[in-house]
Design an enzyme around this catalytic site. Structure first.
Site, PDB file in Angstrom:
ATOM      1  N   ARG A 115     -59.089 -18.341 -38.894  1.00 21.38           N
ATOM      2  CA  ARG A 115     -58.819 -19.167 -40.074  1.00 21.38           C
ATOM      3  C   ARG A 115     -59.617 -18.715 -41.287  1.00 21.38           C
ATOM      4  O   ARG A 115     -59.357 -19.143 -42.404  1.00 21.38           O
ATOM      5  CB  ARG A 115     -59.123 -20.636 -39.758  1.00 21.38           C
ATOM      6  CG  ARG A 115     -58.166 -21.204 -38.734  1.00 21.38           C
ATOM      7  CD  ARG A 115     -58.616 -22.550 -38.220  1.00 21.38           C
ATOM      8  NE  ARG A 115     -57.912 -22.870 -36.996  1.00 21.38           N
ATOM      9  CZ  ARG A 115     -57.350 -24.041 -36.752  1.00 21.38           C
ATOM     10  NH1 ARG A 115     -57.402 -25.010 -37.647  1.00 21.38           N
ATOM     11  NH2 ARG A 115     -56.742 -24.247 -35.606  1.00 21.38           N
ATOM     12  N   ASP A 128     -57.457  -3.809 -18.436  1.00 21.09           N
ATOM     13  CA  ASP A 128     -56.725  -3.360 -17.254  1.00 21.09           C
ATOM     14  C   ASP A 128     -57.437  -3.689 -15.948  1.00 21.09           C
ATOM     15  O   ASP A 128     -58.671  -3.706 -15.891  1.00 21.09           O
ATOM     16  CB  ASP A 128     -56.518  -1.842 -17.305  1.00 21.09           C
ATOM     17  CG  ASP A 128     -55.445  -1.430 -18.292  1.00 21.09           C
ATOM     18  OD1 ASP A 128     -54.522  -2.224 -18.546  1.00 21.09           O
ATOM     19  OD2 ASP A 128     -55.512  -0.298 -18.796  1.00 21.09           O
ATOM     20  N   LEU A 137     -64.163  -4.123 -29.752  1.00 17.52           N
ATOM     21  CA  LEU A 137     -63.465  -5.059 -30.632  1.00 17.52           C
ATOM     22  C   LEU A 137     -62.985  -4.293 -31.852  1.00 17.52           C
ATOM     23  O   LEU A 137     -63.707  -3.451 -32.384  1.00 17.52           O
ATOM     24  CB  LEU A 137     -64.422  -6.178 -31.046  1.00 17.52           C
ATOM     25  CG  LEU A 137     -65.124  -6.891 -29.883  1.00 17.52           C
ATOM     26  CD1 LEU A 137     -66.283  -7.732 -30.387  1.00 17.52           C
ATOM     27  CD2 LEU A 137     -64.136  -7.724 -29.101  1.00 17.52           C
ATOM     28  N   GLU A 138     -61.776  -4.562 -32.273  1.00 17.61           N
ATOM     29  CA  GLU A 138     -61.192  -3.917 -33.454  1.00 17.61           C
ATOM     30  C   GLU A 138     -61.103  -4.976 -34.545  1.00 17.61           C
ATOM     31  O   GLU A 138     -60.121  -5.699 -34.645  1.00 17.61           O
ATOM     32  CB  GLU A 138     -59.806  -3.368 -33.110  1.00 17.61           C
ATOM     33  CG  GLU A 138     -59.821  -2.402 -31.939  1.00 17.61           C
ATOM     34  CD  GLU A 138     -58.658  -2.615 -30.993  1.00 17.61           C
ATOM     35  OE1 GLU A 138     -57.871  -3.563 -31.198  1.00 17.61           O
ATOM     36  OE2 GLU A 138     -58.546  -1.837 -30.040  1.00 17.61           O
TER      37      GLU A 138
END
Length: 194
Positions: A115, A128, A137-138
């Site tokens: 938000r 996986d 983390l992107e």
């Protein structure tokens, strides 16, 4: 079927799912486990390459990636990493996760952060079966203001699904697994695609 909080606790107790450091009971909710932000980041350096040809020869792709990615940036506890509007950065979870061959994990960002414009994973949110390591983390700031990200803050949540049986190619056994045993904010290894 997605694991419930009780099943997650059972899997942690049995060592079926390993999360180090082990999350507190407060970090486990109905169907998820909170994960926190680690200390390592990487960013894209401005204007160091006109473009990256993602389908070009591997050596050229890797050379372009080497030009645009920063070295590892370590942020001390208590300090902040500032993600500015329109910027992409890589970071890593504080926790290391190990999954068996019959469980897949999913990373979700936090609604409270979304938000404010923070995307925690641009697209890659599957963990996986057979995964072992920290989760990269992107981050992308799609908001209007810079965001101060501090190591140790709750950044997302993992949930887990038990498969109908173990996969025959778990991530930790695949020879071509590019991010096996990842412990830091590893840059794209797309140049290793075959």
């Amino acid at each position: 079927m997605r694991l419930t909080d009780f099943e997650i606790e059972q899997a942690l107790d049995a060592g079926t799912i390993l999360i180090e450091p082990r999350p507190s009971n407060d970090a486990i909710s109905g169907v998820s486990v909170d994960v926190r932000l680690g200390n390592q980041f990487r960013v894209f350096q401005d204007h160091t390459a006109p473009f990256i040809d993602l389908s070009g020869p591997s050596a050229e792709v890797q050379a372009a990636l080497d030009r645009v990615m920063s070295d590892k940036i370590d942020i001390k506890d208590g300090n902040a990493f500032f993600l500015h509007p329109g910027e992409l950065a890589l970071a890593v979870t504080l926790e290391s996760v190990t999954l068996p061959a019959d469980i897949v994990g999913w990373l979700d960002g936090r609604s409270s952060l979304a938000r404010l414009g923070l995307m925690v994973h641009v697209t890659a949110h599957r963990i996986d079966p057979g995964w072992q390591g920290k989760i990269v983390l992107e981050f992308y700031n799609s908001g209007k203001l810079p965001l101060a990200l501090r190591p140790g803050m709750t950044i997302g949540a993992l949930n887990f699904e038990r498969l109908s049986g173990p996969v025959s190619r778990p991530y930790n056994k695949r020879k071509n697994a590019k991010y096996k045993d990842q412990q830091e904010a590893v840059a794209s290894r797309i140049s290793q695609d075959s």
